[in-house]
Design a protein around this motif. Structure first.
Motif, PDB file in Angstrom:
ATOM      1  N   VAL A   1       0.875  -1.169   0.000  1.00 36.49           N
ATOM      2  CA  VAL A   1       0.000   0.000   0.000  1.00 36.49           C
ATOM      3  C   VAL A   1       0.917   1.224   0.000  1.00 36.49           C
ATOM      4  O   VAL A   1       1.956   1.240   0.671  1.00 36.49           O
ATOM      5  N   GLY A   2       0.561   2.225  -0.766  1.00 31.70           N
ATOM      6  CA  GLY A   2       1.384   3.420  -0.896  1.00 31.70           C
ATOM      7  C   GLY A   2       2.232   3.418  -2.158  1.00 31.70           C
ATOM      8  O   GLY A   2       2.828   4.444  -2.500  1.00 31.70           O
ATOM      9  N   PHE A   3       2.288   2.273  -2.847  1.00 34.79           N
ATOM     10  CA  PHE A   3       3.047   2.186  -4.089  1.00 34.79           C
ATOM     11  C   PHE A   3       2.470   3.179  -5.095  1.00 34.79           C
ATOM     12  O   PHE A   3       1.258   3.251  -5.290  1.00 34.79           O
ATOM     13  N   VAL A   4       3.336   3.958  -5.725  1.00 33.66           N
ATOM     14  CA  VAL A   4       2.920   4.986  -6.680  1.00 33.66           C
ATOM     15  C   VAL A   4       3.119   4.483  -8.104  1.00 33.66           C
ATOM     16  O   VAL A   4       4.203   4.006  -8.451  1.00 33.66           O
ATOM     17  N   LEU A   5       2.068   4.591  -8.896  1.00 35.15           N
ATOM     18  CA  LEU A   5       2.132   4.215 -10.303  1.00 35.15           C
ATOM     19  C   LEU A   5       2.626   5.414 -11.107  1.00 35.15           C
ATOM     20  O   LEU A   5       2.141   6.538 -10.911  1.00 35.15           O
ATOM     21  N   ASP A   6       3.590   5.195 -11.974  1.00 36.18           N
ATOM     22  CA  ASP A   6       3.999   6.246 -12.902  1.00 36.18           C
ATOM     23  C   ASP A   6       2.888   6.416 -13.919  1.00 36.18           C
ATOM     24  O   ASP A   6       2.414   5.436 -14.500  1.00 36.18           O
ATOM     25  N   GLY A   7       2.489   7.638 -14.145  1.00 38.55           N
ATOM     26  CA  GLY A   7       1.382   7.896 -15.053  1.00 38.55           C
ATOM     27  C   GLY A   7       1.802   7.972 -16.503  1.00 38.55           C
ATOM     28  O   GLY A   7       2.969   7.787 -16.849  1.00 38.55           O
TER      29      GLY A   7
ATOM     30  N   LYS B   1      -6.655  -1.775  -4.562  1.00 37.12           N
ATOM     31  CA  LYS B   1      -7.420  -0.570  -4.918  1.00 37.12           C
ATOM     32  C   LYS B   1      -6.413   0.527  -5.222  1.00 37.12           C
ATOM     33  O   LYS B   1      -5.498   0.779  -4.440  1.00 37.12           O
ATOM     34  N   VAL B   2      -6.597   1.150  -6.384  1.00 39.37           N
ATOM     35  CA  VAL B   2      -5.743   2.253  -6.810  1.00 39.37           C
ATOM     36  C   VAL B   2      -6.601   3.504  -6.913  1.00 39.37           C
ATOM     37  O   VAL B   2      -7.606   3.510  -7.629  1.00 39.37           O
ATOM     38  N   GLU B   3      -6.252   4.520  -6.168  1.00 40.43           N
ATOM     39  CA  GLU B   3      -6.904   5.819  -6.365  1.00 40.43           C
ATOM     40  C   GLU B   3      -6.095   6.554  -7.415  1.00 40.43           C
ATOM     41  O   GLU B   3      -4.870   6.542  -7.389  1.00 40.43           O
ATOM     42  N   PHE B   4      -6.810   7.182  -8.358  1.00 43.60           N
ATOM     43  CA  PHE B   4      -6.119   7.832  -9.467  1.00 43.60           C
ATOM     44  C   PHE B   4      -6.730   9.193  -9.744  1.00 43.60           C
ATOM     45  O   PHE B   4      -7.821   9.520  -9.289  1.00 43.60           O
ATOM     46  N   TRP B   5      -5.984   9.966 -10.503  1.00 46.77           N
ATOM     47  CA  TRP B   5      -6.458  11.257 -10.975  1.00 46.77           C
ATOM     48  C   TRP B   5      -5.689  11.625 -12.228  1.00 46.77           C
ATOM     49  O   TRP B   5      -4.633  11.078 -12.503  1.00 46.77           O
ATOM     50  N   ALA B   6      -6.274  12.520 -12.989  1.00 46.91           N
ATOM     51  CA  ALA B   6      -5.616  13.064 -14.178  1.00 46.91           C
ATOM     52  C   ALA B   6      -5.665  14.575 -14.051  1.00 46.91           C
ATOM     53  O   ALA B   6      -6.688  15.138 -13.652  1.00 46.91           O
TER      54      ALA B   6
ATOM     55  N   CYS C   1      -3.163   1.814 -15.835  1.00 42.88           N
ATOM     56  CA  CYS C   1      -3.482   0.603 -15.071  1.00 42.88           C
ATOM     57  C   CYS C   1      -2.997  -0.651 -15.784  1.00 42.88           C
ATOM     58  O   CYS C   1      -2.449  -1.562 -15.147  1.00 42.88           O
ATOM     59  N   VAL C   2      -3.158  -0.735 -17.088  1.00 43.22           N
ATOM     60  CA  VAL C   2      -2.674  -1.896 -17.843  1.00 43.22           C
ATOM     61  C   VAL C   2      -1.154  -1.980 -17.757  1.00 43.22           C
ATOM     62  O   VAL C   2      -0.585  -3.070 -17.640  1.00 43.22           O
ATOM     63  N   ASN C   3      -0.477  -0.837 -17.771  1.00 42.72           N
ATOM     64  CA  ASN C   3       0.980  -0.841 -17.645  1.00 42.72           C
ATOM     65  C   ASN C   3       1.428  -1.519 -16.356  1.00 42.72           C
ATOM     66  O   ASN C   3       2.501  -2.129 -16.309  1.00 42.72           O
TER      67      ASN C   3
ATOM     68  N   HIS D   1      -2.084   9.898 -12.664  1.00 38.41           N
ATOM     69  CA  HIS D   1      -1.373   9.576 -11.424  1.00 38.41           C
ATOM     70  C   HIS D   1      -2.156   8.482 -10.718  1.00 38.41           C
ATOM     71  O   HIS D   1      -3.388   8.423 -10.827  1.00 38.41           O
ATOM     72  N   GLY D   2      -1.469   7.647  -9.958  1.00 35.56           N
ATOM     73  CA  GLY D   2      -2.158   6.615  -9.205  1.00 35.56           C
ATOM     74  C   GLY D   2      -1.345   6.172  -8.003  1.00 35.56           C
ATOM     75  O   GLY D   2      -0.113   6.217  -8.024  1.00 35.56           O
ATOM     76  N   VAL D   3      -2.043   5.761  -6.956  1.00 37.07           N
ATOM     77  CA  VAL D   3      -1.388   5.225  -5.763  1.00 37.07           C
ATOM     78  C   VAL D   3      -2.239   4.075  -5.212  1.00 37.07           C
ATOM     79  O   VAL D   3      -3.470   4.172  -5.197  1.00 37.07           O
TER      80      VAL D   3
END
Length: 148
Positions: A20-26, A124-129, A77-79, A108-110
């Motif tokens: 938890v807290g892992f950040v996805l590169d957008g 669960k990933v919370e995201f925003w653009a 998300c697919v990435n 962005h996603g975390v």
């Protein structure tokens, strides 16, 4: 559904060790008016591709369709989740502001939750653009099973 694990990256980068807290590169995309006016994205409504019409309706510029922002978020998300994103996943988007032609939109996603599920986890990933000024355009979350 079975996944071909012989294809590198097909199962994504997220696994049971991902915290938890892992950040996805957008992903970063330009709101290109050429795409906004295609039949696929919004050709039926001139607010999406005609600067004159958009100005007459009070818009600063043509606006992207919500589906375009959703596509950017799905790509991110697919990435990370690979083929898992196409099986028993859920995505919820809310469009909070218009994306204007020529803006650079970044996703962005975390990871905010990790729940044991079967032999794996539901993430669960919370995201925003947002745009270059940091103005949020789309918000939401995705839930994806990994290793289940």
């Amino acid at each position: 559904m079975t996944f071909n694990t012989n294809i590198p990256g097909s199962l994504g980068l997220i696994n049971s060790d991902t915290p938890v807290g892992f950040v996805l590169d957008g992903v970063k995309k330009k709101a290109a008016i050429q795409l906004m006016g295609s039949r696929l994205w919004g050709r039926f409504n001139p607010n999406h591709w005609d600067p004159v019409y958009a100005a007459e309706t009070g818009l600063a510029a043509p606006i992207q369709t919500g589906e375009m922002s959703s596509a950017y978020i799905s790509e991110m998300c697919v990435n990370y989740f690979g083929a898992h994103f196409f099986r028993n996943a859920r995505i919820v988007c809310k469009y909070v502001a218009s994306s204007l032609a020529n803006e650079i939109i970044t996703t962005h996603g975390v990871i905010t939750e990790k729940t044991p599920n079967g032999h794996g986890h539901r993430f669960k990933v919370e995201f925003w653009a947002d745009n270059e000024q940091g103005e949020r355009k789309t918000i939401g979350f995705a839930e994806v099973d990994v290793g289940v």
